[in-house]
Design a protein around this motif. Structure first.
Motif, PDB file in Angstrom:
ATOM      1  N   HIS A   1      11.307  -2.837   5.320  1.00 29.35           N
ATOM      2  CA  HIS A   1      12.219  -3.851   5.594  1.00 29.35           C
ATOM      3  C   HIS A   1      12.058  -5.207   4.913  1.00 29.35           C
ATOM      4  CE1 HIS A   1      12.800  -1.573   9.585  1.00 29.35           C
ATOM      5  NE2 HIS A   1      13.930  -1.602   9.166  1.00 29.35           N
TER       6      HIS A   1
ATOM      7  N   THR B   1       8.255  -3.536   9.017  1.00 28.03           N
ATOM      8  CA  THR B   1       7.285  -2.880   7.750  1.00 28.03           C
ATOM      9  C   THR B   1       7.902  -3.213   6.448  1.00 28.03           C
ATOM     10  OG1 THR B   1       8.933  -1.246   7.639  1.00 28.03           O
ATOM     11  CG2 THR B   1       7.213  -0.795   9.370  1.00 28.03           C
TER      12      THR B   1
ATOM     13  N   GLY C   1      11.034   6.923   4.608  1.00 23.57           N
ATOM     14  CA  GLY C   1      11.324   5.675   4.874  1.00 23.57           C
ATOM     15  C   GLY C   1      12.429   5.282   3.747  1.00 23.57           C
ATOM     16  N   ALA C   2      13.404   4.424   4.015  1.00 24.20           N
ATOM     17  CA  ALA C   2      14.587   4.343   3.149  1.00 24.20           C
ATOM     18  C   ALA C   2      14.015   3.884   1.824  1.00 24.20           C
ATOM     19  CB  ALA C   2      15.360   3.275   3.691  1.00 24.20           C
ATOM     20  N   ALA C   3      12.918   2.835   1.782  1.00 23.90           N
ATOM     21  CA  ALA C   3      12.605   2.217   0.637  1.00 23.90           C
ATOM     22  C   ALA C   3      11.847   3.028  -0.291  1.00 23.90           C
ATOM     23  CB  ALA C   3      11.661   1.067   1.056  1.00 23.90           C
ATOM     24  N   THR C   4      10.938   4.156   0.360  1.00 19.97           N
ATOM     25  CA  THR C   4      10.340   4.962  -0.472  1.00 19.97           C
ATOM     26  C   THR C   4      11.253   5.953  -1.296  1.00 19.97           C
ATOM     27  OG1 THR C   4       8.310   4.739   0.806  1.00 19.97           O
ATOM     28  CG2 THR C   4       8.237   6.591  -0.547  1.00 19.97           C
TER      29      THR C   4
ATOM     30  N   TYR D   1       9.290  11.199   9.375  1.00 18.51           N
ATOM     31  CA  TYR D   1       8.686  10.650  10.724  1.00 18.51           C
ATOM     32  C   TYR D   1       9.318  11.292  11.488  1.00 18.51           C
ATOM     33  CZ  TYR D   1       6.133   7.383  13.442  1.00 18.51           C
ATOM     34  OH  TYR D   1       5.285   6.682  14.449  1.00 18.51           O
TER      35      TYR D   1
ATOM     36  N   ILE E   1      -2.429   7.045  -1.003  1.00 23.44           N
ATOM     37  CA  ILE E   1      -2.299   5.713  -0.255  1.00 23.44           C
ATOM     38  C   ILE E   1      -2.156   6.050   1.233  1.00 23.44           C
ATOM     39  CG2 ILE E   1      -0.979   3.434  -0.039  1.00 23.44           C
ATOM     40  CD1 ILE E   1      -0.039   4.167  -2.670  1.00 23.44           C
TER      41      ILE E   1
ATOM     42  N   THR F   1       2.063   9.105   0.022  1.00 22.67           N
ATOM     43  CA  THR F   1       2.175   8.090   0.848  1.00 22.67           C
ATOM     44  C   THR F   1       2.957   8.097   1.883  1.00 22.67           C
ATOM     45  OG1 THR F   1       3.368   6.019   0.677  1.00 22.67           O
ATOM     46  CG2 THR F   1       4.201   7.687  -0.744  1.00 22.67           C
ATOM     47  N   GLY F   2       2.538   7.472   3.223  1.00 28.35           N
ATOM     48  CA  GLY F   2       3.117   7.515   4.330  1.00 28.35           C
ATOM     49  C   GLY F   2       3.817   6.190   4.812  1.00 28.35           C
TER      50      GLY F   2
ATOM     51  N   ASN G   1      18.760   2.205   6.506  1.00 23.94           N
ATOM     52  CA  ASN G   1      18.474   3.391   6.683  1.00 23.94           C
ATOM     53  C   ASN G   1      19.929   4.210   6.785  1.00 23.94           C
ATOM     54  OD1 ASN G   1      15.665   4.061   7.287  1.00 23.94           O
ATOM     55  ND2 ASN G   1      15.783   2.190   8.531  1.00 23.94           N
TER      56      ASN G   1
ATOM     57  N   SER H   1       4.613   1.852   4.439  1.00 27.77           N
ATOM     58  CA  SER H   1       3.689   0.903   4.433  1.00 27.77           C
ATOM     59  C   SER H   1       2.515   0.992   5.819  1.00 27.77           C
ATOM     60  CB  SER H   1       4.530  -0.395   4.607  1.00 27.77           C
ATOM     61  OG  SER H   1       5.144  -0.417   5.590  1.00 27.77           O
TER      62      SER H   1
ATOM     63  N   ARG I   1      12.923  -4.394  -5.925  1.00 26.54           N
ATOM     64  CA  ARG I   1      12.156  -5.438  -6.641  1.00 26.54           C
ATOM     65  C   ARG I   1      12.399  -5.230  -8.024  1.00 26.54           C
ATOM     66  NH1 ARG I   1       6.624  -4.301  -3.723  1.00 26.54           N
ATOM     67  NH2 ARG I   1       7.943  -2.322  -3.399  1.00 26.54           N
TER      68      ARG I   1
ATOM     69  N   GLU J   1      13.196   4.284  -3.913  1.00 23.34           N
ATOM     70  CA  GLU J   1      12.070   4.040  -5.051  1.00 23.34           C
ATOM     71  C   GLU J   1      11.855   5.015  -5.993  1.00 23.34           C
ATOM     72  OE1 GLU J   1       8.979   1.699  -3.295  1.00 23.34           O
ATOM     73  OE2 GLU J   1      10.196   0.121  -2.740  1.00 23.34           O
TER      74      GLU J   1
ATOM     75  N   TYR K   1      -3.964   0.345   0.997  1.00 18.29           N
ATOM     76  CA  TYR K   1      -2.586  -0.365   0.735  1.00 18.29           C
ATOM     77  C   TYR K   1      -2.578  -0.612  -0.889  1.00 18.29           C
ATOM     78  CZ  TYR K   1       1.654  -2.921   1.346  1.00 18.29           C
ATOM     79  OH  TYR K   1       3.018  -3.295   1.293  1.00 18.29           O
TER      80      TYR K   1
ATOM     81  N   MET L   1       2.887  -0.907  -6.250  1.00 18.86           N
ATOM     82  CA  MET L   1       3.742   0.064  -6.093  1.00 18.86           C
ATOM     83  C   MET L   1       4.302   0.565  -7.456  1.00 18.86           C
ATOM     84  SD  MET L   1       3.361   1.941  -3.503  1.00 18.86           S
ATOM     85  CE  MET L   1       4.010   3.533  -3.233  1.00 18.86           C
TER      86      MET L   1
HETATM   87  C1  LIG Z   1      13.172   0.560   6.808  1.00 16.45           C
HETATM   88  C2  LIG Z   1      12.477   1.542   7.313  1.00 16.45           C
HETATM   89  O1  LIG Z   1      12.924   2.842   7.101  1.00 16.45           O
HETATM   90  N1  LIG Z   1      11.551   1.499   8.015  1.00 16.45           N
HETATM   91  C3  LIG Z   1      10.502   2.609   8.601  1.00 16.45           C
HETATM   92  C4  LIG Z   1       9.257   3.192   7.668  1.00 16.45           C
HETATM   93  O2  LIG Z   1       8.715   1.851   7.393  1.00 16.45           O
HETATM   94  P1  LIG Z   1       8.065   1.849   6.047  1.00 16.45           P
HETATM   95  O3  LIG Z   1       7.768   0.276   5.612  1.00 16.45           O
HETATM   96  O4  LIG Z   1       6.377   2.246   6.232  1.00 16.45           O
HETATM   97  O5  LIG Z   1       8.470   2.781   4.970  1.00 16.45           O
HETATM   98  P2  LIG Z   1       9.366   2.775   3.636  1.00 16.45           P
HETATM   99  O6  LIG Z   1       9.352   4.031   3.124  1.00 16.45           O
HETATM  100  O7  LIG Z   1      11.017   2.197   3.992  1.00 16.45           O
HETATM  101  O8  LIG Z   1       9.044   1.409   2.803  1.00 16.45           O
HETATM  102  C5  LIG Z   1       7.549   1.519   2.258  1.00 16.45           C
HETATM  103  C6  LIG Z   1       7.777   0.276   1.276  1.00 16.45           C
HETATM  104  O9  LIG Z   1       6.358  -0.307   1.292  1.00 16.45           O
HETATM  105  C7  LIG Z   1       6.239  -0.017  -0.231  1.00 16.45           C
HETATM  106  N2  LIG Z   1       4.572  -0.021  -0.028  1.00 16.45           N
HETATM  107  C8  LIG Z   1       3.947   1.208   0.594  1.00 16.45           C
HETATM  108  C9  LIG Z   1       2.751   1.360   0.620  1.00 16.45           C
HETATM  109  C10 LIG Z   1       1.794   0.651   0.041  1.00 16.45           C
HETATM  110  O10 LIG Z   1       0.840   0.624   0.095  1.00 16.45           O
HETATM  111  N3  LIG Z   1       2.254  -0.363  -0.646  1.00 16.45           N
HETATM  112  C11 LIG Z   1       3.659  -0.585  -0.592  1.00 16.45           C
HETATM  113  O11 LIG Z   1       4.221  -1.781  -1.174  1.00 16.45           O
HETATM  114  C12 LIG Z   1       6.811   0.916  -0.715  1.00 16.45           C
HETATM  115  O12 LIG Z   1       7.025   0.483  -2.017  1.00 16.45           O
HETATM  116  C13 LIG Z   1       8.139   0.484   0.039  1.00 16.45           C
HETATM  117  O13 LIG Z   1       8.682  -0.496  -0.539  1.00 16.45           O
HETATM  118  O14 LIG Z   1       8.925   4.060   8.178  1.00 16.45           O
HETATM  119  C14 LIG Z   1       8.230   4.167   9.320  1.00 16.45           C
HETATM  120  C15 LIG Z   1       7.330   5.072   9.498  1.00 16.45           C
HETATM  121  O15 LIG Z   1       7.079   6.031   8.407  1.00 16.45           O
HETATM  122  C16 LIG Z   1       9.001   3.395  10.438  1.00 16.45           C
HETATM  123  O16 LIG Z   1       8.304   2.888  11.387  1.00 16.45           O
HETATM  124  C17 LIG Z   1      10.007   2.324   9.784  1.00 16.45           C
HETATM  125  O17 LIG Z   1      11.109   1.937  10.774  1.00 16.45           O
END
Ligand SMILES: CC(=O)N[C@H]1[C@@H](OP(=O)(O)OP(=O)(O)OC[C@H]2O[C@@H](n3ccc(=O)[nH]c3=O)[C@H](O)[C@@H]2O)O[C@H](CO)[C@@H](O)[C@@H]1O
Length: 360
Positions: A14, A11, A262-265, A281, A223, A193-194, A125, A196, A162, A268, A243, A247
């Motif tokens: 990652h 995703t 998710g860790a990234a969200t 989730y 989103i 947002t859910g 994570n 990616s 980023r 951020e 999408y 972001m």
């Molecule tokens: C690393 C991690 O924890 N991954 C989990 C996370 O993934 P997933 O990648 O969905 O979630 P994260 O919140 O970790 O990351 C999302 C990333 O995508 C970017 N973004 C999101 C939406 C968009 O339209 N555009 C965009 O650029 C955000 O800025 C962020 O950098 O949640 C999923 C279910 O909820 C799980 O299956 C994944 O194992």
């Protein structure tokens, strides 16, 4: 000149920390050669070339979790995958392997070990995945996002962000964001947002009760992800995107978020200081609730279990929070207090240490 192989993907959660680290390494070491190893199915297939890196691929090979035909075929496929990565390491004269977990990183770690190359690892994570648990046995250079992640040699570096998010200048980016999303400067913005992939539960509950949110004078930027799109009811102040490629601008306009954890969200939002209602989730290894814990404990976010995030919750509970601007402002300050902005530099430090330590 050093050649690095960055391995990972799946995703965007990652891929983005991988790209953030690669970008920062390229900035600090302009003559570095950086290759990325992923799978053809993950989001890396689009995001990596878009960011200007060459993507090499291995087949997506899940570790077997139950005894079936795939489990029987696994050992042969695993060896083939590791052999393929070993051949790539030699062909491209790779000096260091940097892995971010996920399908592509597992054979990359194993190949690096066989080739006696230095390995650096990043775990996003709060609860580590299987590939990184394996790698942490083979290297001392392990970066983690959150305090308390159970991995040997774990060093907290935060999440590599980023540059456009790390260096976000919110006041000026806000104007650009409002224009891009067609939102009004006069009303606060709730970002939904859910991650990616999007989240069906969030999408359904918000779409069903969005009128109650708009009724508080807020706007909603939703989103959805591509898996569960939402029909646009055409309400003023409600914007729907499948999408979002910007972001940084979505974060610049948001005053509060309703989000998966998710860790990234999580990182951020904290880095920018946006308070949140997290709805973790409920599958995986329970990592999302843990990812949110620091933000929740600091008072920057509230946690709602998935089953409780119903249209009734959106209609009855959320408007009270939106209407309480002082509480939202207080949560924003608390969220900012747990934000980490220098994760990319700290991860690059770790990568350079791994390189300096040399072949194993
Ligand atoms: C690393 C991690 O924890 N991954 C989990 C996370 O993934 P997933 O990648 O969905 O979630 P994260 O919140 O970790 O990351 C999302 C990333 O995508 C970017 N973004 C999101 C939406 C968009 O339209 N555009 C965009 O650029 C955000 O800025 C962020 O950098 O949640 C999923 C279910 O909820 C799980 O299956 C994944 O194992």
């Amino acid at each position: 000149m050093t050649t690095y192989l960055f391995a990972g993907g799946g995703t965007a959660g990652h891929v983005n920390p991988l790209l953030a680290t690669a970008d920062r390494l390229r900035e600090r070491e302009p003559d570095a050669v950086i290759l990325v190893l992923g799978t053809a199915e993950g989001l890396e297939a689009r995001l990596v070339p878009e960011r200007g890196y060459e993507l090499l691929t291995v087949p997506r090979l899940p570790f077997p979790r139950r005894p079936n035909a795939d489990a029987l075929r696994f050992p042969r496929r695993w060896r083939a995958s590791v052999d393929r990565v070993r051949a790539l390491l030699r062909e491209h004269r790779v000096d260091v392997v940097v892995g971010f977990g996920g399908y592509a990183s597992a054979p990359a770690y194993a190949a690096a070990r066989k080739e006696r190359l230095p390995i650096a690892v990043h775990e996003q994570n709060a609860r580590p995945g299987i590939a990184n648990r394996l790698a942490a046995r083979w290297t001392r250079h392990v970066g983690v996002t959150f305090t308390g992640t159970p991995l040997s040699h774990a060093r907290v570096v935060g999440l590599p962000l980023r540059a456009e998010i790390e260096r976000l200048d919110r006041p000026s980016a806000r104007l650009a964001g409002l224009e891009l999303f067609g939102l009004d400067a006069g009303a606060p913005v709730l970002l939904v947002t859910g991650g990616s992939t999007g989240a069906l539960r969030l999408n359904r509950s918000v779409a069903a009760s969005v009128a109650a949110l708009l009724g508080t004078g807020w706007q909603v930027l939703h989103i959805t992800g591509s898996r569960s799109p939402v029909d646009d009811p055409g309400l003023a102040g409600y914007r729907i995107l499948e999408y979002c490629d910007r972001m940084d601008l979505a974060l610049a306009v948001a005053d509060l978020a309703v989000s998966r954890a998710g860790a990234a969200t999580v990182c951020e939002l904290a880095a920018v200081g946006i308070p949140a209602v997290f709805v973790p989730y409920p599958v995986g290894n329970g990592e999302q609730a843990l990812n949110a814990r620091g933000a929740v404990d600091a008072g920057g976010a509230v946690l709602v279990v998935d089953a409780a995030f119903t249209p009734e919750y959106v209609e009855r509970e959320l408007p009270a929070l939106l209407a309480d601007r002082a509480r939202v402002a207080d949560m924003a300050a608390r969220m900012a207090s747990v934000g980490v902005r220098d994760g990319a530099d700290r991860m690059v430090d770790l990568v350079l240490e791994a390189r300096a330590a040399g072949r194993r």
